[in-house]
Design a protein around this motif. Structure first.
Motif, PDB file in Angstrom:
ATOM      1  N   SER A 812       0.841  -1.188   0.000  1.00  0.00           N
ATOM      2  CA  SER A 812       0.000   0.000   0.000  1.00  0.00           C
ATOM      3  C   SER A 812       0.872   1.232   0.000  1.00  0.00           C
ATOM      4  CB  SER A 812      -0.909   0.004   1.237  1.00  0.00           C
ATOM      5  OG  SER A 812      -1.765  -1.120   1.218  1.00  0.00           O
ATOM      6  N   TYR A 875      -7.785   4.210   4.515  1.00  0.00           N
ATOM      7  CA  TYR A 875      -8.253   3.802   3.188  1.00  0.00           C
ATOM      8  C   TYR A 875      -9.470   4.622   2.770  1.00  0.00           C
ATOM      9  CZ  TYR A 875      -5.265  -0.313   2.573  1.00  0.00           C
ATOM     10  OH  TYR A 875      -4.194  -1.147   2.367  1.00  0.00           O
ATOM     11  N   ASP A 881      -3.587   4.043  -0.043  1.00  0.00           N
ATOM     12  CA  ASP A 881      -4.069   3.631  -1.356  1.00  0.00           C
ATOM     13  C   ASP A 881      -3.453   2.295  -1.715  1.00  0.00           C
ATOM     14  OD1 ASP A 881      -5.862   4.474  -3.213  1.00  0.00           O
ATOM     15  OD2 ASP A 881      -4.386   5.406  -4.512  1.00  0.00           O
TER      16      ASP A 881
END
Length: 884
Positions: A812, A875, A881
């Motif tokens: 992420s 998130y 992301d």
């Protein structure tokens, strides 16, 4: 950080991010129109993607480190509540405790004083701050005029304000507009473009949906984002994509349920009745609604429905509104259930109002539906010729089908309009019959007889008999009726076409440029559009793709806007542009340009446009791995040639099939196709006589050169190419000149000769003119030879290439938002990988207490109670992301 009230938490939470959503590149926040704007208003009806666009901009701002505050507004947001919402939004967006404390200081204070404090805190942050206000149209009027206006006019330099609303807000922003600080984005800009719709559907369904169906859906939804979402939902549930598209177009299935849920279930009975009674018209005006209903308050009712329902699109700076076609289809189903006397009365009321306001074609339509045929014929007689001049030939033909033949033939202007439209179609023989009486009538003046001959010349062009055009033009070249600018422009178009047949493309352009401009109305019309088609075709015939693309693209954009996407002028220009784009190696855009137009090309385009359209569509199908469809299109072109007696279609279809089979080395198939080709070659092609003979002969010689290649008859191939080269040079066919040089180089190379000089000359010409696909399309062996020459593929490259490195594991990423410090971003990224405090400490080379301290800050900034809650909130807010 102090806790925020639950209702404010919901109002400051941005919408769910759609990872699979299509990025609106042309509406990027960094685009030229938006990059330097301090305030942006996004205005459009429900379902036009306003909230999604704000969410896209939010991601863009976060990715470059801006602080973004989100606030969804409602009718309860008076001045104090609005200020509290701003404070909560900034508390969530920035993580700064002073904004949370601001909430406690608000009671008892004046809202403007509170806004001043809020603006000062924003200015104190220093970096780029973005405030996003969704559903701003729900704000009380006083809040808009006082608080929102105060916010806009006193924003510090580091603050940008973005507002989304269904309608225009009552804001005094003329000064901001004059200084270039404010911009409004309306429904037209929000509409999906055709290429965006194709991209969205293709990415979702891949090969299940072809460009034709994508464009059909685009035309049905008219760029309405919500309509496209409903279409996608229907397709996902349906075993047949075609059935889902038909269901949507008919206003049934999901689209019907949507309108039942949003209209019928929530509106009072009198408003539903009003909607049904006005559904017979696509465009509505308040006074028209009054005429239909007999109610002086009908205009206000229309205005209320525009606000309350998502089906109306308001015009800019006009009282006219438009019902979306999908909604109208649904409402017309209800309209059909009204008593017949009521329907007839509504049609007659509509016709009377439209006639009084000089909307003659629409009046004629409703007079017919009301059973008032005499009035209908009078109305359509007054406007049918102008509809033809506008280039909307298909509409004229629809009227010709509906009207009795004697009515058409007995009214001269109606007869001329019908004859022009029939001449520019596959029904040109009917045009000849219609004008025969006009030419022989002693009462006809020179102007009428000249126009009749020009109609016959046009019919000859669409029948692919150019020599007849010359015969019909000759008597008028020195005796055109004086003062007839329209006829002079038509004659100039014909002469420029003849110059192109004679291999004089530059002369064709000069004739068009020097012709008198017949501008009977603003925008592109039939005469100008067909002239611009010849200009684009002249560049294409020379193989000069750069000016060809520029000319055809500009003309097509105006034709789509002024005449319609599926108008004959537009589809002819689209056939040429698609051919150019494919030659420039842009197959995706070529497919989009040609999509959902080939049926109109077949019926209402000129022969050269038909050949370009079908051959380009066939090549696109082959490139997409649908060879069977490519051959089917070529056979359809061949059959079309047999039906209409047009040799060019048959020769082009067989020549392209021969090329495709030759590239696969299928000698017997090529020989069989060659025998079919020989049976189709007319005498003018064998002798290269007349205006069309050299062009047909060139196609035949190139096809036979491919047959010779697949038979390895190098001498015969070189002899054919020598003759083909002379013909191509004589009629100035640039692409064919390059293709012949490439084939000649290949034949010399394969037969042991030296074709290198010929190859290099061909490549040089191709590069200069933008012919990027011609080497590959001429023969794949040329690509291999070219790579060897350029040493692009070393002999041992295949063996020496190391295996690709394994792809890194998905992780992420954290946006560089100023909500978090750099160290907090690192901790959050490791936390998202479910690492323990000890593992995070080891990874960052810090102590566990330091990790705990950072985690405590993260809990406060994200208003979270657990580690998982921190990650989930990150998130949701777009700070964290998933990386692909």
């Amino acid at each position: 950080m102090d806790r925020i009230a639950p209702e404010l938490v919901l109002k400051t939470t941005p919408p769910r991010s759609q990872k699979t959503a299509h990025m609106r590149e042309r509406l990027s926040i960094d685009s030229a129109a938006l990059a330097d704007k301090m305030a942006i208003a996004v205005q459009g009806p429900a379902g036009f993607g306003k909230t999604f666009l704000l969410a896209q901009w939010r991601r863009e701002f976060l990715s470059r480190g801006a602080v973004v505050a989100w606030l969804t507004l409602d009718e309860h947001d008076d001045g104090v509540r609005f200020a509290r919402g701003l404070a909560a939004a900034m508390a969530v967006g920035s993580g700064r405790a002073t904004f949370a404390g601001f909430l406690e200081r608000m009671p008892g204070r004046d809202e403007l004083e509170g806004l001043t404090d809020w603006l000062a805190e924003v200015a104190d942050l220093g970096g780029e701050i973005v405030l996003m206000l969704d559903e701003a149209d729900r704000l009380p009027e006083a809040t808009v005029r006082h608080c929102l206006a105060y916010l806009l006019h006193n924003a510090p330099a580091n603050l940008r304000i973005i507002m989304a609303s269904r309608g225009r807000l009552n804001l005094q922003v003329a000064d901001l507009q004059a200084r270039g600080f404010y911009v409004a984005i309306g429904a037209d800009a929000l509409r999906l473009r055709v290429e965006e719709t194709v991209a969205i559907l293709s990415s979702r369904f891949g090969h299940r949906i072809d460009p034709d169906l994508c464009v059909r859906l685009h035309e049905a939804t008219e760029g309405w984002s919500l309509g496209l979402q409903l279409a996608i939902a229907s397709i996902e549930k349906s075993p047949s994509v075609v059935a889902a598209v038909e269901e949507l177009s008919a206003g049934t299935g999901d689209i019907r349920r949507y309108f039942v849920d949003t209209l019928i279930a929530h509106l009072p009975a009198e408003q539903i009745e009003f909607l049904i009674s006005i559904a017979l018209l696509e465009m509505l005006h308040p006074s028209l609604c009054i005429a239909l209903s007999g109610d002086e308050q009908a205009g206000l009712r229309l205005q209320e429905l525009c606000v309350a329902t998502p089906i109306f699109v308001e015009s800019v700076d006009s009282e006219w509104v438009r019902i979306h076609p999908l909604a109208r289809e649904f409402l017309l189903g209800r309209f059909a259930s009204l008593p017949e006397t009521r329907r007839l009365d509504l049609h007659e009321r509509a016709a009377s109002w439209l006639e009084a306001h000089e909307f003659l074609e629409q009046a004629a339509r409703h007079y017919l539906l009301a059973g008032r045929t005499r009035q209908a014929y009078q109305m359509i007689e007054q406007c049918l010729y102008e509809i033809m001049l506008r280039g909307q030939f298909s509409r004229v033909l629809e009227w010709v089908e509906e009207l009795p033949a004697q009515e058409v033939e007995s009214r001269s202007r109606m007869c001329l309009a019908a004859a022009w439209s029939l001449a520019m179609s596959d029904r040109h023989e009917e045009a000849v019959r219609l004008v025969a009486g006009l030419r022989q009538d002693p009462a006809s003046d020179d102007s009428t007889r000249c126009e009749a001959d020009m109609i016959l010349a046009t019919a000859a062009y669409f029948a692919d008999r150019p020599d007849e055009i010359f015969t019909l033009l000759t008597p008028w070249l020195d005796s055109l009726p004086t003062g007839e600018i329209k006829l002079q422009a038509v004659v100039a178009n014909h002469i420029s076409r003849l110059a192109l047949f004679q291999g004089q493309p530059e002369k064709a352009r000069r004739i068009f440029q020097r012709a008198p401009l017949y501008a009977w109305s603003s925008g592109l019309d039939a005469i100008r559009g067909l002239g611009e088609w010849v200009v684009g075709l002249s560049y294409l015939s020379e193989g000069r793709l750069v000016p060809a693309e520029r000319a055809l693209r500009d003309s097509l954009a105006r034709a789509e806007q002024d005449i319609g996407r599926r108008s004959p002028v537009a589809v002819m220009l689209a056939s040429g542009l698609a051919t150019v784009l494919l030659e420039c190696d842009q197959p995706q855009e070529a497919a989009t340009v040609l999509a959902n137009r080939l049926d109109v090309v077949e019926r209402l385009a000129s022969p050269d446009a038909i050949v370009l359209g079908f051959v380009t569509a066939s090549r696109l199908a082959v490139l997409q791995g649908q060879g069977h469809r490519g051959y089917d299109l070529l056979e359809a072109l061949f059959v079309l040639g047999e039906e209409r007696g047009i040799a060019r279609f048959c020769i082009a279809a067989l020549a392209e099939q021969i090329r495709l089979h030759a590239l696969q080395g299928r000698a017997d198939t090529c020989l069989a196709l060659g025998r079919r080709l020989d049976a189709q070659v007319p005498q003018v092609a064998r002798e290269q006589t007349g205006l069309l003979g050299p062009e047909l002969a060139l196609m035949v010689m190139l096809a036979k050169a491919y047959i010779a290649h697949v038979q390895r008859d190098w001498q015969g191939m070189l002899e054919l190419l020598e003759r083909a080269g002379d013909t191509a040079e004589r009629i100035r066919r640039g692409r064919e000149i390059v293709q012949i040089k490439l084939l000649k180089a290949l034949a010399l190379h394969e037969s042991g000769g030296n074709g290198l000089a010929c190859l290099r000359e061909a490549i040089s010409l191709a590069e200069e003119n933008g012919l990027r696909r011609i080497v590959e399309d001429t023969h794949p062996q040329l690509l291999k030879w070219l790579r060897q020459i350029r040493h692009e593929v070393p002999p041992a490259a295949a063996q020496d290439t190391p295996p690709p490195a394994p792809a890194p594991l998905a992780t992420s990423t954290v946006s560089p938002s100023r909500l978090l410090t750099p160290k907090e971003r690192e901790v959050l990224q490791l936390l998202a990988r479910n690492l323990s405090n000890k593992q995070i400490a080891l990874a960052l080379n810090v102590g566990e207490e330091t990790v705990k301290w950072h985690l405590k800050n993260l809990f406060g900034k994200f208003q979270a109670g657990t580690r998982k809650h921190v990650v989930d909130r990150a998130y949701m807010l777009g700070i964290l992301d998933p990386a692909s």
